[in-house]
Design a protein around this motif. Structure first.
Motif, PDB file in Angstrom:
ATOM      1  N   TYR A   1      -4.135  -7.192 -24.180  1.00 45.40           N
ATOM      2  CA  TYR A   1      -3.583  -8.261 -25.006  1.00 45.40           C
ATOM      3  C   TYR A   1      -4.140  -9.629 -24.615  1.00 45.40           C
ATOM      4  N   GLY A   2      -5.203  -9.642 -23.828  1.00 46.78           N
ATOM      5  CA  GLY A   2      -5.860 -10.897 -23.512  1.00 46.78           C
ATOM      6  C   GLY A   2      -6.767 -11.298 -24.673  1.00 46.78           C
ATOM      7  N   ARG A   3      -6.808 -12.572 -24.965  1.00 44.54           N
ATOM      8  CA  ARG A   3      -7.663 -13.180 -25.991  1.00 44.54           C
ATOM      9  C   ARG A   3      -7.192 -12.993 -27.425  1.00 44.54           C
TER      10      ARG A   3
ATOM     11  N   ASP B   1      -5.752 -16.566 -22.091  1.00 47.10           N
ATOM     12  CA  ASP B   1      -6.675 -16.852 -20.985  1.00 47.10           C
ATOM     13  C   ASP B   1      -6.802 -15.689 -20.016  1.00 47.10           C
ATOM     14  N   ASN B   2      -6.382 -14.498 -20.420  1.00 45.53           N
ATOM     15  CA  ASN B   2      -6.407 -13.345 -19.531  1.00 45.53           C
ATOM     16  C   ASN B   2      -7.343 -12.287 -20.110  1.00 45.53           C
TER      17      ASN B   2
END
Length: 120
Positions: free
Chosen positions: A34-36, A28-29
């Motif tokens: 490293y989000g998603r 959720d970042n």
């Protein structure tokens, strides 16, 4: 799944750790790399050798890269990622060392799994 399903990057050190073997994701970042999607940090065999003199061949490094990629596959499934975040657990090294004594079937399963591996 095929190697073309992954984006592979070769980078300089991302932090002060010499040897990385970890997977990170924050689904959720959107503000970080490293989000998603899971991001596996795996040092090269040469870096691992320079970090630990006990590592002389691929018998540790290859399985560790595959181990981290397995975590990446797990975390790429949103439902798994969310469920994992709701579980509060902590396993200490001494406690996990007692697992084969507490659960005799575990050692048999681990030996069977290791015997089936093709990376030797």
């Amino acid at each position: 799944m095929d190697v073309k399903d992954f984006d592979l990057y070769h980078t300089e050190l991302l932090d002060s750790l010499q040897c990385h073997m970890e997977t990170h994701v924050e689904l959720d970042n959107d503000t970080t790399y490293y989000g998603r999607t899971p991001y596996v940090k795996a040092s090269t065999l040469e870096v691992a050798r320079n970090t630990d003199s006990m590592i002389s061949d691929n018998s540790w490094w290859g399985p560790m890269v595959m181990h981290e990629m397995a975590h990446g596959c797990q975390d790429s499934h949103r439902e798994y990622y969310i469920a994992r975040g709701k579980v509060n657990y902590c396993v200490f090294e001494l406690e996990s060392a007692q697992y084969p004594v507490k659960y005799p079937w575990l050692m048999d399963a681990l030996i069977q799994e290791n015997n089936q591996c093709t990376y030797r």
